[in-house]
Write an enzyme that holds these catalytic residues in place. Structure first.
Site, PDB file in Angstrom:
ATOM      1  N   ALA A 249       0.818  -1.227   0.000  1.00 14.68           N
ATOM      2  CA  ALA A 249       0.000   0.000   0.000  1.00 14.68           C
ATOM      3  C   ALA A 249       0.848   1.272   0.000  1.00 14.68           C
ATOM      4  CB  ALA A 249      -0.924  -0.001   1.210  1.00 14.68           C
ATOM      5  N   ALA A 250       2.092   1.170  -0.448  1.00 11.88           N
ATOM      6  CA  ALA A 250       2.986   2.336  -0.399  1.00 11.88           C
ATOM      7  C   ALA A 250       2.435   3.507  -1.211  1.00 11.88           C
ATOM      8  CB  ALA A 250       4.372   1.942  -0.913  1.00 11.88           C
ATOM      9  N   GLY A 251       2.086   3.247  -2.482  1.00 10.71           N
ATOM     10  CA  GLY A 251       1.575   4.322  -3.327  1.00 10.71           C
ATOM     11  C   GLY A 251       0.242   4.856  -2.857  1.00 10.71           C
ATOM     12  N   ASP A 252      -0.617   3.970  -2.366  1.00 12.64           N
ATOM     13  CA  ASP A 252      -1.933   4.400  -1.882  1.00 12.64           C
ATOM     14  C   ASP A 252      -1.806   5.254  -0.624  1.00 12.64           C
ATOM     15  OD1 ASP A 252      -3.062   2.927  -3.936  1.00 12.64           O
ATOM     16  OD2 ASP A 252      -3.313   1.134  -2.702  1.00 12.64           O
TER      17      ASP A 252
END
Length: 309
Positions: A249-252
């Site tokens: 979920a890094a980009g989110d």
């Protein structure tokens, strides 16, 4: 407090831990299996909420147990689910995620009900768009519905943020109503044909989007940080060095963090760079934890690690 409306996916993530992502034709043994709430839209909504924004979602689930669980997870974070609709035929979306020892992942998404949201449901959701300051969308829902939502958002004077993932050819009409586009380096290459390994290449890719009507481009570059590109500037905002164990979920988390702090009334180089730096802080904490939504930090945790901003 920013008011954020997210048009996006809600998925149940089936997460498998592996030593290495398998090659074609290879069979491997898994270390563990978990069922975790996810979906790019839901993740971004939760990240924005946990970072202090008021958040509503426009989405669609199936009439099944996964849908009930995922909707309740949003409500636990006090996200408005008035416009989370139920589909009579399609099952709730699912994602099959393999995570290796370095924390990198490989994902297959089964869209299910996410792609079934229709024009009538978008029309029902107009009030949520009116109430928002910022509207976010990705490509895990139908692009035609994103275009309809973004057009309405621009008519109402809202800021639009597009996360073009999974990457695919984008209708130029959609780019004209996009204020900020946030691809990662791989997505930027697919969309522009420019390989992005450094700041100059990020600037070249960014100009492709700017020429099509996007106002600002933020290309996330993993451990290098993020390139912020406008008409007359291109700067790298460094990442925070951490030991990543799961980048799911890094980009989110980054996008949710950015939307919660963006000065939507006056977006310029300085405040955009400050906002992206905050997004980097949020994602740096998320990648040190397992799973999608369980990894997303609260604002108080960001302050505990990095102090006030």
């Amino acid at each position: 407090m920013n008011k954020v409306c997210v048009l996006g996916s809600i998925n149940m993530d089936l997460v498998v831990k592996v030593n290495e992502i398998p090659r074609i034709g290879e069979t491997i043994l898994s270390k563990s299996f978990e069922k975790i709430a996810g979906g790019k839209g839901a993740n971004q909504a939760i990240a924005a909420r946990r970072c202090g924004a008021e958040v509503s979602m426009i989405a669609k689930i199936g009439k099944d147990e996964n849908g009930k669980i995922l909707k309740s997870k949003l409500e636990e974070d006090k996200i408005s689910t008035e416009c989370v609709f139920e589909d009579e035929k399609e099952a709730t979306g699912m994602a099959f995620i393999m995570v290796n020892e370095s924390g990198n992942n490989s994902i297959v998404v089964v869209s299910g009900s996410n792609m079934a949201i229709n024009e009538e449901e978008i029309d029902t959701s107009i009030q949520k768009i009116k109430e928002a300051d910022i509207v976010i969308a990705q490509f895990e829902t139908a692009e035609e519905m994103t275009l309809k939502v973004f057009k309405k958002a621009k008519e109402l004077g809202k800021v639009t943020i597009l996360n073009p993932a999974p990457a695919k050819k984008i209708n130029d009409e959609l780019l004209k109503v996009t204020d900020i586009i946030v691809p990662n380096e791989t997505e930027a290459e697919v969309l522009t044909g420019v390989t992005v390994n450094n700041l100059d290449e990020a600037n070249e890719a960014g100009k492709v989007f700017l020429e099509k009507g996007v106002k600002f481009v933020v290309i996330t570059l993993g451990s290098k940080g993020a390139a912020v590109i406008g008409k007359d500037f291109c700067e790298i905002v460094p990442a925070y060095k951490v030991n990543a164990i799961d980048t799911t979920a890094a980009g989110d988390s980054f996008i949710g963090g950015v939307s919660s702090k963006l000065d939507f009334k006056n977006i310029n180089k300085e405040n955009l760079i400050d906002t992206v730096s905050f997004g980097n802080k949020v994602s740096s904490i998320a990648v040190q934890r397992k799973g999608a939504q369980p990894s997303i930090p609260y604002l108080k945790e960001v302050k505990e690690v990095y102090g006030d901003y």
